[in-house]
Each structure stands twice: as structure tokens, then as C-alpha cells.
Design a protein around this motif. Structure first.
Motif, PDB file in Angstrom:
ATOM      1  N   ARG A 155      61.045  14.654 -18.235  1.00  0.00           N
ATOM      2  CA  ARG A 155      61.796  15.011 -19.444  1.00  0.00           C
ATOM      3  C   ARG A 155      62.346  16.436 -19.334  1.00  0.00           C
ATOM      4  O   ARG A 155      63.435  16.725 -19.815  1.00  0.00           O
ATOM      5  CB  ARG A 155      60.905  14.877 -20.668  1.00  0.00           C
TER       6      ARG A 155
ATOM      7  N   ALA B  47      63.190  19.252 -24.475  1.00  0.00           N
ATOM      8  CA  ALA B  47      62.740  17.870 -24.322  1.00  0.00           C
ATOM      9  C   ALA B  47      61.775  17.476 -25.429  1.00  0.00           C
ATOM     10  O   ALA B  47      61.878  16.377 -25.996  1.00  0.00           O
ATOM     11  CB  ALA B  47      62.091  17.689 -22.956  1.00  0.00           C
TER      12      ALA B  47
ATOM     13  N   GLN C 284      66.560  17.877 -19.379  1.00  0.00           N
ATOM     14  CA  GLN C 284      67.115  18.870 -20.295  1.00  0.00           C
ATOM     15  C   GLN C 284      67.466  20.188 -19.616  1.00  0.00           C
ATOM     16  O   GLN C 284      68.061  21.060 -20.250  1.00  0.00           O
ATOM     17  CB  GLN C 284      66.121  19.131 -21.439  1.00  0.00           C
TER      18      GLN C 284
END
Length: 229
Positions: free
Chosen positions: A80, A53, A84
Motif C-alpha cells: 500500500r 495509504a 501511494q
């Protein structure tokens, strides 16, 4: 005085450290991927997703994400990271490998993003007992950056009034009670990892340890002064 590493060399070091970490991660078992890291409550897999991220978030996306999280860096990082994290370790690792040579970052402070992979790499390797040591030149650049400001970690606050001396390189900063140890141990201490205080010596170690312990543990954080993004 230590000279700053040129920007291009910092990015090259970032790419080498990411590559070395990715190679080590390829050998992990499912239990190791699920193991607790040194980064707050995050598992090894979550730290890897976080690294992906960080290497995928530019300045404006970072600002929008932080605004959306009401400038709570922990919430920003959690969101975030979850973006990912793959369906399993193989996918999470594939996503990390895809950004190994990325030069995307939330700001132009390249030593901070070198610190990102150096510190989080140790967050993974240390509890798992994995081999691998970051390059001394790279760690020295991170040490200098952390010691001079409170940006991604509270390095300047943690080392204030202490004399930090690396026993394996040129890093030497500050005045006051001395703290001696490897450059990596000093970096990890400035990043708030108490585990590394056991590797340090000198009359300033109790003060250093106390300052780290007084800081609230966090899982990560954009520009928070006591947490890597």
C-alpha cells in the motif's frame, strides 16, 4: 478518570495534525525526504506515503489487502505504501495533502488513527530535528488508547505492571514502578520507539526500555500488536 474525546473531535484533531505535518514537509530538501525515519527501515518519503495509504484504505479494502498478503502486515503495508509513493517527493506530498481531511480508516477506532499521525509525525520530525509538537489533548487521547489495549501497538503489554505519569497533562495510569515524562514521550515509548526512553525518569524506565528492545522492529503493520498501520 480521563474522559474519551468525542469521535468528531478526534477526527478534527487528526485533520489538524495531518495539516501541520504537511506544512512542515513542504520545506524539506531532497536529502531530508530520503533520510531514515524512526519507523523501521522506511525513509521520510516512505512514511508519508504510508500515511496516505492509511487514510485511503477503508475496512473492506484493508481486509482484501491483508488477505492478499496472507495476513502479513508488513507485506500489506509495503504494498500500500508503494501505491501511494509518487515519482518524487513533490508528488508524494501532493497525494498526502489530498487526504488531509479524509475520514477513511480500516476500522472505527478513531484514536488509533490519531495515533497513526501523531507517532509517524514524530518518526519524521525527530530524526530531522523539525519543529512542531502535537496538541496535548490529542496526544493524551492516544496515550489513553495505547495504554488500554494491544491493537495498533503493544501499548498495554509494554506498560503492564508500571505506573505511567505524564508531567505535562492528566494522563496517569497503572500501578507499580513509576515512569514519568511528557505525554508524547510516553506515547512514543508505548509505540516502541526507544529513543524517547531517554526523556523518561523513574524506576520503571529500565523495564520499559527492555520490553521495547525485546520486540522485533517492524516497518509497520495492520493490526499487528507491535506496529502502527
Amino acid at each position: 478518570m480521563m474522559e474519551n474525546m468525542p469521535r468528531a473531535e478526534v477526527w478534527a484533531a487528526i485533520h489538524r495534525e495531518r495539516t501541520a505535518l504537511a506544512e512542515g514537509l513542504a520545506e524539506l530538501t531532497p536529502d531530508q525526504w530520503a533520510a531514515r525515519s524512526l519507523c523501521g527501515q522506511w525513509t521520510v518519503e516512505e512514511v508519508v506515503a504510508h500515511l496516505t495509504a492509511a487514510a485511503s484504505t477503508g475496512r473492506w479494502r484493508w481486509i482484501r489487502s491483508m488477505a492478499g498478503a496472507r495476513f502479513d502486515p508488513d507485506l500489506h503495508n509495503q504494498r500500500r505504501m508503494l501505491e501511494q509513493r509518487g515519482a518524487g517527493p513533490d508528488e508524494t506530498l501532493a497525494r498526502f495533502r489530498a487526504v488531509v481531511t479524509s475520514t477513511t480508516a480500516p476500522s472505527g477506532h478513531t484514536p488509533a488513527w490519531l495515533g497513526e499521525v501523531v507517532v509517524h509525525g514524530e518518526d519524521i520530525r525527530r530524526p530531522l530535528g523539525l519543529p512542531g509538537t502535537p496538541e496535548l489533548a490529542a496526544v493524551t487521547e492516544v496515550a489513553r488508547f495505547f495504554a488500554e489495549r494491544d491493537f495498533t501497538v503493544a501499548g498495554r503489554t509494554i506498560r503492564k505492571g508500571l505506573h505511567l505519569v505524564a508531567t505535562d497533562g492528566p494522563f496517569d495510569i497503572g500501578a507499580g514502578p513509576e515512569v514519568r515524562g511528557s505525554t508524547l514521550a510516553l506515547v512514543m515509548a508505548m509505540a516502541g520507539r526507544t529513543d524517547y526512553c531517554d526523556e523518561l525518569t523513574g524506576p520503571g524506565v529500565p523495564t520499559l526500555r527492555s520490553r521495547i528492545a525485546d520486540r522485533r522492529p517492524r516497518s509497520g503493520g495492520g493490526r499487528a500488536a507491535d506496529a502502527l498501520p
